[in-house]
Motif scaffolding. Sequence first.
Motif, PDB file in Angstrom:
ATOM      1  N   ILE A   5      44.855  39.306  47.233  1.00 13.04           N
ATOM      2  CA  ILE A   5      45.604  40.438  46.692  1.00 13.04           C
ATOM      3  C   ILE A   5      44.971  41.726  47.208  1.00 13.04           C
ATOM      4  CG2 ILE A   5      46.355  41.622  44.585  1.00 13.04           C
ATOM      5  CD1 ILE A   5      45.740  38.941  43.101  1.00 13.04           C
TER       6      ILE A   5
ATOM      7  N   TRP B  38      40.660  39.936  45.150  1.00 14.70           N
ATOM      8  CA  TRP B  38      41.473  41.118  44.908  1.00 14.70           C
ATOM      9  C   TRP B  38      40.743  42.349  45.422  1.00 14.70           C
ATOM     10  CZ3 TRP B  38      42.476  43.538  39.444  1.00 14.70           C
ATOM     11  CH2 TRP B  38      43.367  44.613  39.564  1.00 14.70           C
TER      12      TRP B  38
ATOM     13  N   GLN C  13      40.910  45.804  44.973  1.00 15.91           N
ATOM     14  CA  GLN C  13      41.515  46.828  44.122  1.00 15.91           C
ATOM     15  C   GLN C  13      41.368  48.195  44.775  1.00 15.91           C
ATOM     16  OE1 GLN C  13      39.732  47.290  40.267  1.00 15.91           O
ATOM     17  NE2 GLN C  13      41.532  48.275  39.434  1.00 15.91           N
TER      18      GLN C  13
ATOM     19  N   ARG D  94      40.568  33.427  44.003  1.00 15.86           N
ATOM     20  CA  ARG D  94      41.369  34.651  44.070  1.00 15.86           C
ATOM     21  C   ARG D  94      40.461  35.786  44.504  1.00 15.86           C
ATOM     22  NH1 ARG D  94      44.096  36.432  38.731  1.00 15.86           N
ATOM     23  NH2 ARG D  94      45.669  34.931  39.363  1.00 15.86           N
TER      24      ARG D  94
END
Length: 187
Positions: A114, A95, A97, A93
């Motif tokens: 993400i 991410w 942010q 994963r």
Amino acid sequence: MAPHEVDFATLAAELRRIEIMPIGTVGGSPEMKAAAQSAGLPPLRAAGAQEEVALAPPPPPAASSEPPPAPPLPPGSMRPTVIVDHAVRAGQRIWAQGADLIINGTVNPGGEVIADGNLHVYGALRGRAIAGGADNMEARVFALNFDPELVSIAGYYAVREGLTDAPIGKPAQVRLIGENMRFDRLG
């Protein structure tokens, strides 16, 4: 079952242990939604559905060798774009942010990318793609070979079986028009 009786953190950890990557929850009372959200499982809904919109960013990455995410930014501010120059493997994963995310490679089935902003995949997108993680309804997903397991923007999502109008295997852009996902071929 009362919300305090469900241990969402343990449930999510056990699902990950058997290689099932939970991304959020659907339905439940406001108390259950809050309990799930505090365990990193935001409420989700299918694009065009009438259920409440997700109010939280996606869960933090599972335990890995990567550094922990930086503290949240004030609303409206973004970090520099995150660029990843390798393929995203199953179970991995990434991410970004508070930033856009660019993947220079393939997102394999079981991989998850993400971005709180836009998501660009310069390769095949075969895993899970989540853009607008910070409730950014203007976020978009771009891929040179669009064939995801799941695609989500600002909590609205569609799974592979529901992508009947999408240009599968082609360069594509995904965006929200109101509460509906729009899949456009690029080029």
